[in-house]
Design an enzyme around this catalytic site. Structure first.
Site, mmCIF file in Angstrom:
data_model
loop_
_atom_site.group_PDB
_atom_site.id
_atom_site.type_symbol
_atom_site.label_atom_id
_atom_site.label_comp_id
_atom_site.label_asym_id
_atom_site.label_seq_id
_atom_site.Cartn_x
_atom_site.Cartn_y
_atom_site.Cartn_z
ATOM 1 N N LEU A 21 0.872 -1.189 0.000
ATOM 2 C CA LEU A 21 0.000 0.000 0.000
ATOM 3 C C LEU A 21 0.899 1.225 0.000
ATOM 4 C CD1 LEU A 21 -2.924 0.784 2.443
ATOM 5 C CD2 LEU A 21 -0.869 2.195 2.491
ATOM 6 N N ASN A 22 0.532 2.222 -0.809
ATOM 7 C CA ASN A 22 1.145 3.545 -0.573
ATOM 8 C C ASN A 22 0.080 4.634 -0.582
ATOM 9 O OD1 ASN A 22 1.837 2.687 -3.423
ATOM 10 N ND2 ASN A 22 2.672 4.707 -3.615
ATOM 11 N N ASP A 23 0.204 5.670 -1.348
ATOM 12 C CA ASP A 23 -0.606 6.883 -1.158
ATOM 13 C C ASP A 23 -2.119 6.648 -1.071
ATOM 14 O OD1 ASP A 23 1.885 7.485 -2.103
ATOM 15 O OD2 ASP A 23 1.204 8.548 -3.876
ATOM 16 N N GLN A 39 -3.076 3.517 -3.412
ATOM 17 C CA GLN A 39 -2.148 2.863 -4.317
ATOM 18 C C GLN A 39 -1.863 1.468 -3.775
ATOM 19 O OE1 GLN A 39 0.078 4.714 -7.150
ATOM 20 N NE2 GLN A 39 -2.131 4.979 -7.194
ATOM 21 N N ASP A 145 0.098 13.030 -10.077
ATOM 22 C CA ASP A 145 -0.689 13.166 -8.844
ATOM 23 C C ASP A 145 -1.672 14.345 -8.889
ATOM 24 O OD1 ASP A 145 1.087 11.146 -8.158
ATOM 25 O OD2 ASP A 145 2.367 12.455 -6.945
ATOM 26 N N GLU A 203 5.836 15.880 -4.967
ATOM 27 C CA GLU A 203 4.800 14.892 -5.258
ATOM 28 C C GLU A 203 3.520 15.213 -4.486
ATOM 29 O OE1 GLU A 203 7.017 10.729 -6.091
ATOM 30 O OE2 GLU A 203 6.642 11.109 -3.998
HETATM 31 C C1 FRU Z 1 4.224 8.952 -3.939
HETATM 32 C C2 FRU Z 1 4.183 8.405 -5.358
HETATM 33 C C3 FRU Z 1 3.376 9.293 -6.268
HETATM 34 C C4 FRU Z 1 2.968 8.349 -7.359
HETATM 35 C C5 FRU Z 1 2.719 7.087 -6.566
HETATM 36 C C6 FRU Z 1 3.035 5.817 -7.318
HETATM 37 O O1 FRU Z 1 4.437 7.972 -2.976
HETATM 38 O O2 FRU Z 1 5.497 8.249 -5.860
HETATM 39 O O3 FRU Z 1 4.077 10.414 -6.734
HETATM 40 O O4 FRU Z 1 1.816 8.761 -8.038
HETATM 41 O O5 FRU Z 1 3.527 7.162 -5.417
HETATM 42 O O6 FRU Z 1 2.628 4.699 -6.590
#
Ligand code: FRU
Length: 470
Positions: A21-23, A39, A145, A203
């Protein structure tokens, strides 16, 4: 072992069932339901393919999982449906995101795209995607983004990028229909208005009005540490001032770090139908994957949802009111005096709880809380205030596996300190003085490490304590 038997899985935070998991993405209150996306790479740690996972909730604390909203399927997103936002477009839940493409040589292309749903679950990508296919002259393909909102009848988009000189920038675009977009200009950049180089890439921008001020919240990469500031690999913070919608420029003051903990990145802000400005963040940092959960094929989580307000030109973050729905078994102690000692109180312990401590003092050197302590005193996570340094300090050097280090933050001239914290197995979120400062962090203690101690050195403190199991 599969992920679900992993002790470090969280009880009330969002995390992936498997994978990475990220953003947080597309956070929106739509027809009385909160939709949140994130994400998600289901193939982690073996491979990378970035989806948008989708959850919804009516109270911001109990979430149900829906099918993934966006999966890479088109030529303009072969290497991931990257971060973006959601809007209500005439009653249709609409996502705006970045399609990421890489060729065999690793060269990147980025495309801004939209997708729409009529049932709030299944999304159809616009047939003429991308809606922005070119990177504007002077900027690189690190262009992503999109955060979109409506102002005065027009759609606006803030988008993160870098100049060809490798300086982070946020650009502003506008549109009448979400389909045709015009570039207005730079909101701010790493070398504008005395920032004196604030990173090579910005970002995940958010641009919003909070209590009368315009705020650009974003994540600069490449900022050097400066004393207690900017000690994580990548940063997250904001500039506050007045946005000129005609030129796109924000007139602003200093860059302020938003969270003081070890893991906080890529937050997304959204105004709900009750008028509250809400924020949810990623309790992780890009490229930091040294976690004991990786061997069980999952990594990272989101923060709890917070409500924002402004005080003295500073963003305050408090957990949303609804978090109280999670409280069980209240324990309360009033006016406990701690006099050069360490104490433990009946019923105050655990690995999944909310704790509120209101400290006051006349003369004391240092006082605080030892969390997640084992019985022999080896393992502990320290949160304390030092009155000489006038700093609040989170020390996870002895917290357990993987993570280590200290984070500090100045809180001057105080004779009272209120700490509200949320422990959830392998995370701790700390709110100081009603949200003036926050620390969000992951820790990996043993499951037996559940003791909590309160202590004072070089004097006496008085403390009121409330504790709930969650
Ligand atoms: C930030 C990022 C965003 C990008 C996403 C990709 O963590 O690098 O800039 O859209 O993660 O997963």
């Amino acid at each position: 072992m599969n992920g679900n038997n992993d002790y470090y899985r969280l009880k009330y935070h969002l995390m992936p069932s498997v994978g990475f998991l990220n953003d947080p993405n597309g956070f929106i209150h739509f027809n009385s339901e909160y939709h949140l996306f994130y994400q998600f790479n289901p193939l982690y740690p073996k491979d990378k393919m970035v989806y948008w996972a989708h959850v919804k909730s009516s109270d911001l604390v109990h979430w149900s999982m829906l099918s993934p909203a966006l999966c890479p399927s088109e030529w303009y997103e072969t290497h991931g449906c990257y971060s973006g936002s959601a809007v209500n477009n005439n009653g249709k839940l609409t996502l705006i995101y970045t399609g990421n493409v890489k060729n065999e040589l690793g060269k990147r292309e980025t495309y801004q795209c939209i997708a729409q749903s009529i049932d709030c679950e299944h999304f159809v990508k616009y047939k003429n995607n991308p809606v922005i296919s070119n990177v504007p002259t002077g900027y690189t393909t690190h262009f992503r983004d999109p955060k979109v909102w409506k102002y005065d009848g027009l759609w606006y988009m803030a988008i993160g990028t870098q100049t060809e000189k490798e300086e982070g920038v946020v650009l502003l675009y506008s549109s009448q229909d979400l389909l045709a977009w015009n570039k207005i200009g730079e909101v701010a950049g790493a070398n504008t208005n005395g920032l004196n180089y604030l990173g090579y890439m910005w970002e995940c921008p958010n641009l919003f009005n909070l209590d009368g001020k315009d705020i650009l919240l974003f994540c600069p990469q490449g900022v050097e540490p400066k004393g207690d500031l900017y000690n994580n690999r990548y940063q997250c913070g904001y500039l506050l001032g007045k946005l000129d919608y005609k030129t796109g420029k924000l007139a602003y003051g200093d860059f302020i770090e938003l969270d003081r903990g070890f893991e906080f990145y890529a937050p997304q802000v959204s105004r709900d139908e009750k008028g509250r400005l809400l924020l949810v963040g990623w309790m992780g940092i890009p490229e930091e994957e040294d976690s004991p959960t990786v061997k069980n094929n999952w990594l990272h989580c989101l923060t709890i949802v917070r409500e924002l307000h402004l005080e003295n030109n500073k963003i305050y973050q408090i957990p949303v009111e609804e978090i109280k729905l999670l409280r069980t078994n209240e324990t309360r102690y009033d006016n406990v005096l701690i006099n050069n000692e360490q104490i433990k109180l009946d019923n105050i312990y655990g690995d999944c709880f909310e704790l509120i401590c209101d400290f006051s003092w006349e003369n004391v050197l240092e006082f605080g809380i030892k969390l997640r302590c084992d019985d022999n005193g080896n393992e502990k996570t320290l949160l304390y205030y030092n009155t000489e340094e006038e700093k609040i300090i989170l020390d996870r050097c002895k917290s357990g596996l993987s993570k280590t280090g200290v984070r500090k933050c100045k809180i001057e001239k105080c004779k009272k300190l209120s700490i509200r914290l949320f422990m959830d197995k392998s995370s701790v979120e700390i709110f100081i003085n009603k949200g003036e400062e926050t620390f969000s962090s992951r820790i990996y203690p043993k499951k037996e490490s559940k003791n909590i101690f309160f202590y004072a050195e070089g004097g006496i403190v008085n403390v009121n304590i409330e504790h709930w199991n969650i």
